[in-house]
Each structure stands twice: as C-alpha cells, then as structure tokens.
Design a protein around this motif. Structure first.
Motif, PDB file in Angstrom:
ATOM      1  N   ASP A  75       0.837  -1.211   0.000  1.00 54.57           N
ATOM      2  CA  ASP A  75       0.000   0.000   0.000  1.00 54.57           C
ATOM      3  C   ASP A  75       0.869   1.257   0.000  1.00 54.57           C
ATOM      4  O   ASP A  75       0.544   2.244  -0.653  1.00 54.57           O
ATOM      5  CB  ASP A  75      -0.936   0.008   1.203  1.00 54.57           C
ATOM      6  CG  ASP A  75      -2.165  -0.871   0.976  1.00 54.57           C
ATOM      7  OD1 ASP A  75      -2.640  -0.937  -0.173  1.00 54.57           O
ATOM      8  OD2 ASP A  75      -2.640  -1.484   1.938  1.00 54.57           O
ATOM      9  N   ARG A 146      -5.143   7.816  -6.685  1.00 51.99           N
ATOM     10  CA  ARG A 146      -5.988   7.025  -7.585  1.00 51.99           C
ATOM     11  C   ARG A 146      -6.757   7.906  -8.572  1.00 51.99           C
ATOM     12  O   ARG A 146      -7.382   7.393  -9.484  1.00 51.99           O
ATOM     13  CB  ARG A 146      -6.998   6.216  -6.769  1.00 51.99           C
ATOM     14  CG  ARG A 146      -6.359   5.189  -5.861  1.00 51.99           C
ATOM     15  CD  ARG A 146      -7.423   4.460  -5.060  1.00 51.99           C
ATOM     16  NE  ARG A 146      -6.862   3.406  -4.227  1.00 51.99           N
ATOM     17  CZ  ARG A 146      -7.565   2.616  -3.432  1.00 51.99           C
ATOM     18  NH1 ARG A 146      -8.874   2.760  -3.353  1.00 51.99           N
ATOM     19  NH2 ARG A 146      -6.966   1.687  -2.710  1.00 51.99           N
ATOM     20  N   ASP A 207      -2.266  -0.574  -5.697  1.00 52.04           N
ATOM     21  CA  ASP A 207      -1.679  -1.916  -5.681  1.00 52.04           C
ATOM     22  C   ASP A 207      -2.795  -2.933  -5.912  1.00 52.04           C
ATOM     23  O   ASP A 207      -3.952  -2.712  -5.547  1.00 52.04           O
ATOM     24  CB  ASP A 207      -0.883  -2.199  -4.399  1.00 52.04           C
ATOM     25  CG  ASP A 207      -1.755  -2.375  -3.178  1.00 52.04           C
ATOM     26  OD1 ASP A 207      -2.738  -1.617  -3.041  1.00 52.04           O
ATOM     27  OD2 ASP A 207      -1.461  -3.268  -2.360  1.00 52.04           O
ATOM     28  N   SER A 209      -4.535  -5.808  -4.942  1.00 51.94           N
ATOM     29  CA  SER A 209      -4.780  -6.739  -3.848  1.00 51.94           C
ATOM     30  C   SER A 209      -6.089  -7.487  -4.078  1.00 51.94           C
ATOM     31  O   SER A 209      -6.208  -8.662  -3.759  1.00 51.94           O
ATOM     32  CB  SER A 209      -4.812  -6.004  -2.506  1.00 51.94           C
ATOM     33  OG  SER A 209      -5.726  -4.919  -2.553  1.00 51.94           O
TER      34      SER A 209
HETATM   35 MG   LIG Z   1      -4.135  -1.112  -1.592  1.00 52.07          MG
END
Ligand SMILES: [Mg+2]
Length: 319
Positions: A75, A146, A207, A209
C-alpha cells in the motif's frame, strides 16, 4: 495474556527492523515518537489478516510474518512512499513460543530489508488475527493517487498477475504447488522501488490486492474515466499461462487478487521517461491498455469481443 507470555512476545520482537535516526522514541513508553522530516508527507495504512479468512489456520508462521508486513508495504508502494515505521497488533489464541518466534523472524527480516522499524504494538488473546499499521514518507505533494487518470493515458502493471490465485486454488484442491508459485502467495514482494520511481510520472496508481479488474476499477471510479485493456497483454508467469491454455479461465489473472503488483496510468508524453527508467527497476512493467472517456472498463479478448469475468473481484476464502 500472562506476564510471561507478554515477555515472550516482547523478547521475540526486540530491536525489530531497521535502526532509524528519525525514530525519537521507540518501544517502552506509552507511545512512540516519530520525526517526520521537513518537506515530507506521512503516509499511513493499516491491514488486518484474519485466520481462516485471509490465510489458512495452519499457515507457515514465518511466511505469515512476511506477508502481514508485505501487504502493508505494498500500500505504501502504491502511494510512492518509502516505508519508515510500523506497529503490530497481534491477537493470539495462545502464546506458542515456536509460532511467535517464527512469525517474528519473517516479520522482522522483511522490516530490516525494507528499512522499516517496529515502533510499537499490542498483544491480546483471541482468535488468531494480525493487524499491521505501516507509515511511510513521501515528498510533500508527490504521493501517487488514484484520481489522476485521464483519457489517452496508458495503463500499466508491474510483474505478473494470477500467480497467488493459482497457488491458492491448487492448494485448495490438494495439488502440490511448485515453490516459485507458492512463494508468490505466501511471501509477496511489495513493489517499493517501482512506487518511488513512479513519483512525478504516473498519473494514478494502486496496488493489486483485490484483483486487477476491481483495483483498476477503483482508479477509474476516482478519476471519472473508463479504460480498455486487452487480455492478450496481461503479463502472466509460465505457470499461469499454462493454466490459461488448459482452462481458458481468464477470470484468474483479472480477479483472483493477492498479486501485490502495482497498476498505474501514465500520460502518453511520459512514455519515454518510463522507458528510460525500466532498466533500473527490479520487476518488468507491461502496458495492458489505455484510459478512455466514459466510465466503463472494457476488457477485450483476442478476437476483439468484450470479455466479462465470471467473478467480480477477490473473494475471501473460508477454512
Ligand atoms: Mg491497496
């Protein structure tokens, strides 16, 4: 926890991780004191792993120590931050000395390797669960977000997708899993070098995940954009490529998750800068598509048709 159990845990984590000059006061007082250097922003993130939900109850404790920290470092990588400090919340059914020592070994060796110092934590008795809060540093205003993807930007992903998902599926079926594949599930590497290298370059990052489709979806949602990606471009290991050849199950690299790769977008005019940077990165970087106007994520199969994964995103597994 009894005093002796508490001491056992404390001893296992003594001097865990890197020594840092910006740690004013570590374990021992009611709180640690951390000095954020001038001109830096503090990035903070917390992840909890619960036995039976995020890992098998009989998982190798050393690998678990590694993974509990790695998912948090991932993260920080996605934010372009360098890891600095970490706190650990351990909930244990019993203070099993061998288990705690192995967990601490996995956790503390990754902490050392990543230059992060364990500055505090908490231990309670209960069903096995691990909470890690990682804090990192990023030059003020330079964190990757983001929300910055714009139509025309290229979409990239680091490393390969679907390895952890395939390992988990094979283990669930009782099939022996090759060590390299298993390592991708149990001991993921956070893409820290890629994250810091992308500062000032990527327009958005996250990331992976929960699976590429879901996580790229978060970028698109926050950026108010759509994207078109191509199945044929998804970077896959030989093991996943063979699996896809055999089963055609493209949902695996798109939705299985647990990849801990970075997905990022890049303005066209920065493509040359990225290519200059590639030789210095420890992982491959692959272009998988382009950001588009609108809000839809379109996934193109090799024949040009739109592909819809059967599963929307990562599912927690149950023991
Ligand atoms: Mg993340």
């Amino acid at each position: 926890m009894s005093l002796s159990e508490f001491e056992l845990i404390q001893r296992s984590f003594r001097a865990c991780g890197a020594r840092r000059s910006d740690l004013v006061l570590g374990v021992g007082d009611d709180a640690a004191l951390l000095r954020v250097p001038p001109g830096m922003d503090l990035a903070a993130t917390l992840d909890t792993l619960v036995s039976g939900v995020h890992f098998f109850p009989d998982a190798d404790p050393e690998a678990l120590g590694h993974k509990a920290l790695a998912v948090n470092l991932s993260d920080l990588a996605a934010m372009g931050a360098e890891p600095a400090w970490v706190t650990l919340g351990l909930t244990l059914p019993a203070a099993d000395e061998t288990w705690v020592a192995a967990f601490a070994c996995g956790f503390c060796s990754l902490a050392r390797e990543a230059g992060v110092s364990l500055v505090g934590g908490d231990t309670t008795r209960g069903p096995l669960a691990l909470s890690v809060e990682a804090k990192g540093l990023v030059p003020a205003g330079q964190a990757l977000r983001r929300c910055g993807a714009r139509p025309g930007d290229a979409v990239f992903v680091t490393g390969t997708l679907g390895d952890a998902g395939l390992a988990l599926r094979l283990l669930g079926e009782g099939v022996p899993v090759e060590a390299g594949l298993r390592r991708r599930l149990e001991r993921p590497d956070a893409r820290l070098a890629a994250g810091t290298a992308l500062r000032g370059l990527a327009s958005a990052a996250i990331d992976v995940s929960d699976g590429l489709a879901a996580d790229l979806g978060h970028i698109l949602e926050q950026s108010g954009a759509g994207a078109e990606i191509e199945l044929a471009c998804l970077p896959c290991s030989a093991a996943v490529a063979a699996w896809l050849e055999r089963t055609g199950d493209w949902a695996l690299p798109l939705t299985a998750g647990d990849d801990y790769e970075l997905c990022f977008t890049l303005p066209q005019e920065r493509l040359a800068d990225l290519h200059r940077l590639l030789p210095a990165l420890p992982c491959p970087v692959t272009r998988i598509g382009t950001v588009t106007p609108g809000t839809a994520l379109t996934i193109r199969a090799a024949d040009g048709s739109a592909f819809r994964p059967s599963r929307p995103g990562w599912e927690h597994f149950h023991s």
